[in-house]
Structures are given as structure tokens and as C-alpha cells.
Design an enzyme around this catalytic site. Sequence first.
Site, short mmCIF file in Angstrom:
data_model
loop_
_atom_site.label_atom_id
_atom_site.label_comp_id
_atom_site.label_asym_id
_atom_site.label_seq_id
_atom_site.Cartn_x
_atom_site.Cartn_y
_atom_site.Cartn_z
N ARG A 103 0.88 -1.19 0.00
CA ARG A 103 0.00 0.00 0.00
C ARG A 103 0.90 1.22 0.00
O ARG A 103 1.69 1.41 0.94
CB ARG A 103 -0.91 0.01 1.23
CG ARG A 103 -1.54 1.37 1.49
CD ARG A 103 -2.57 1.38 2.61
NE ARG A 103 -3.79 0.69 2.22
CZ ARG A 103 -4.96 0.83 2.84
NH1 ARG A 103 -5.06 1.62 3.89
NH2 ARG A 103 -6.02 0.18 2.43
N HIS A 130 -7.94 0.73 -5.86
CA HIS A 130 -8.05 -0.06 -4.62
C HIS A 130 -8.73 -1.40 -4.96
O HIS A 130 -9.86 -1.67 -4.58
CB HIS A 130 -8.85 0.72 -3.58
CG HIS A 130 -8.71 0.20 -2.18
ND1 HIS A 130 -7.94 -0.90 -1.87
CD2 HIS A 130 -9.24 0.63 -1.00
CE1 HIS A 130 -8.00 -1.12 -0.56
NE2 HIS A 130 -8.78 -0.21 -0.02
N GLN A 133 -10.42 -3.82 -2.34
CA GLN A 133 -11.72 -3.36 -1.85
C GLN A 133 -12.84 -3.77 -2.82
O GLN A 133 -13.95 -4.08 -2.40
CB GLN A 133 -11.69 -1.85 -1.66
CG GLN A 133 -12.98 -1.26 -1.11
CD GLN A 133 -13.27 -1.66 0.33
OE1 GLN A 133 -12.40 -1.55 1.19
NE2 GLN A 133 -14.47 -2.15 0.60
N ASP A 222 -16.99 7.86 -0.65
CA ASP A 222 -15.72 7.69 0.05
C ASP A 222 -15.34 9.06 0.61
O ASP A 222 -15.98 10.07 0.29
CB ASP A 222 -14.65 7.17 -0.93
CG ASP A 222 -13.35 6.75 -0.24
OD1 ASP A 222 -13.32 6.69 1.01
OD2 ASP A 222 -12.35 6.50 -0.96
N CYS A 262 -16.24 2.19 1.70
CA CYS A 262 -15.08 1.31 1.97
C CYS A 262 -14.56 1.50 3.39
O CYS A 262 -13.89 0.63 3.92
CB CYS A 262 -13.98 1.56 0.94
SG CYS A 262 -13.20 3.19 1.08
N ARG A 290 -13.85 -8.19 3.21
CA ARG A 290 -12.43 -8.02 2.86
C ARG A 290 -11.66 -9.29 3.23
O ARG A 290 -10.78 -9.75 2.49
CB ARG A 290 -11.83 -6.82 3.61
CG ARG A 290 -12.39 -5.46 3.25
CD ARG A 290 -12.00 -5.03 1.85
NE ARG A 290 -10.58 -5.02 1.62
CZ ARG A 290 -9.75 -4.02 1.94
NH1 ARG A 290 -10.22 -2.92 2.46
NH2 ARG A 290 -8.45 -4.10 1.68
N1 NVA Z 1 -9.79 6.98 -0.93
C1 NVA Z 1 -9.34 6.57 0.37
C2 NVA Z 1 -9.60 5.11 0.59
C3 NVA Z 1 -9.21 4.60 1.95
C4 NVA Z 1 -9.44 3.14 2.12
C5 NVA Z 1 -7.84 6.88 0.50
O1 NVA Z 1 -7.10 6.66 -0.46
O2 NVA Z 1 -7.43 7.37 1.55
N1 CP Z 2 -11.11 0.27 3.19
C1 CP Z 2 -9.82 0.16 3.56
O1 CP Z 2 -8.93 -0.16 2.76
O2 CP Z 2 -9.60 0.37 4.89
P1 CP Z 2 -8.18 0.52 5.58
O3 CP Z 2 -7.59 1.82 5.12
O4 CP Z 2 -8.50 0.54 7.06
O5 CP Z 2 -7.31 -0.64 5.22
#
Ligand code: NVA
Ligand code: CP
Length: 303
Positions: A103, A130, A133, A222, A262, A290
Site C-alpha cells: 500500500r 483499490h 476493496q 468515500d 469502503c 475483505r
Molecule cells: N480513498 C481513500 C480510501 C481509503 C481506504 C484513500 O485513499 O485514503
Molecule cells: N477500506 C480500507 O482499505 O480500509 P483501511 O484503510 O482501514 O485498510
Amino acid sequence: MMRHFLDDDDLSRSELLTLIERSVELKSELRQGKRPDILKNRVLGMIFSKASTRTRTSFEAGMAQMGGHAINLTPNDTQLGRGEPLTDTAKVLSEMVDAVMIRNDSQTDQIAFADNASVPVINGLSDLLHPCQMLADVQTIIELRGAIDGAKVAWIGDGCNMCNSWIKIAAKMGCELTIACPEGYDPNAKILTTAQELAPGKIQIVRNPEDAAKNADVVMTDVWASMGQESEAQARMKAFNGYCVDDRLMKGAHPDAIFLHCLPAHRGEEVSASVIDGEQSVVWQQAGNRLHAQKALLELLLT
Ligand code: NVA
Ligand code: CP
């Protein structure tokens, strides 16, 4: 043949549906107390350059439930934080673990990592996508509606990584997707155009959230400021004024519509407390999926 999962496009429609079937099976087995050692003694390395609750816990718990193990590697605690190149890290980890989840804020760097790895690499969220997800989202919709084909999906808010992944999924799975976002916050133009060519007339952008939510079967949103965009938070609060998924917006959707997010969520910003904590919200089932979907993914990539 070794495979990565860096992009929603890395699974075909039929592979995705088979993976979801397997995920549903693993979920039911787990509920019966069965935890088969499918990945006995296998090790997953997890590189988290950004925070995570769901992704980390689901991968770590999933590996443990299948008889394997996961190692959490954060840049601060590894040589990555002291400048060791990501591509060198890919080569080193490939000597030691069976798969790597990563990530970070660069899809390009994830692709470079995978190019230098000799084990499967999984995108646990990037600036662009993502895909993990999506597995859970598709499973949740299939569990609740019986099928995903033809579902009318509304995306309200930022054209972020989640929205980009959803565009790919909608084109692949035959959904009608209407995205309502303010000007300047559109999803990735190339992803949008490619999907619109694949699924003519099925994916569109509007500026009015009510137009997107109208008669929708699935309403999603989101956060307005994704991780790494904290300095833009105030400007984004202004830009997204009127884009909160609240009861008024949900009233325009189909009476049986479900609400997905999410997570993590900000009540009173992109979604009202009444919606996320209300009867149409399925976010806890979505989060739980998940675990099962990524177990099915790990099984697919590692066995
Ligand atoms: N769009 C958000 C998703 C978090 C799971 C981010 O990238 O922070
Ligand atoms: N939805 C999601 O990816 O959550 P986290 O950022 O907690 O992993």
C-alpha cells in the site's frame, strides 16, 4: 504461471465471479469453525506506507486462518525509510516470502516493485486504484442482490482511487455507473474513457448528486480527502458541499437500495450518520468481506 494483483483488470469477469464464489464458501466454512490449512507455512510480506485498519487486519488474520503468517513492514521500521530502493526491497523480499502486499501512493512504483519481484504482488491501495476493496464490494452486492449484472450504481463524491476501481468493475461486471462529482474532482480520464468504450452508454459523470442517486440500487461514497490529501481538506470540504449522502439523497434511490462505503467514514461530511448507521447501510458486511475475498485471492495467487 506467477500472477500479480495490481489492478482490477488483472482478473477477468469469470475469474472474479469464481473468486467471489470461493470467498462465499470460505466465509461459510469459517462460520462453521473450519479453518483449513490452505497456505500452511506460507508467508505474506505487507508494506504499508499509509495507515490501514481493514487491509492490514484482513490480510494478517486471513493468512493466520489459512495456516500461514504475515509480516507487517512499515517504512519507518525498515530500511525503506532510510532510502533503500523499493525495487531492491522487491528482490530481497522475493527471497524470503511467498507474496507481498503493498500500500503506497504510487501505482507506478507498485508496478516497478512487481517487475522486480519473483513472487506475486498485491495492490493494497494506491493513488490510482483499490482493487482488493472491489473484491469485497462485488461480493457484498452479489450476496444481497443475487447478482451484480445490471445493477444501477451511484458514486457520490470524489473521483478517487475507489471511484477509478469502480469504473473498471462497472465496465467488467455490466453495471450502470453514474458518478456525481464536482468539477475538478473527476476520476482518472484514461480509466473513464477506456471503460466507456468497453461499456458504451453505461458509465457517465454528472454534477448533481440527486441525478446520480435517482433510482440507484447501490449508493456509494468515500472520504473527500484521501490519505495524502490532508492539506487540501479545507478546500475539499467547500468543493464537496452538497455531496453528502444523506436521507434526502437516499430517498431518491430505489426503495431497496443499499449504501456502501469502503471506510473509514466521516459522519457529517461525505455521509450522514443516519445513512451509514441506518437500515440501508451494509458497510459492516462489506468490511467483513475483505477478509474472505482476500483469502480467496491469496489462495488463487499462491496455490
Ligand atoms: N480513498 C481513500 C480510501 C481509503 C481506504 C484513500 O485513499 O485514503
Ligand atoms: N477500506 C480500507 O482499505 O480500509 P483501511 O484503510 O482501514 O485498510
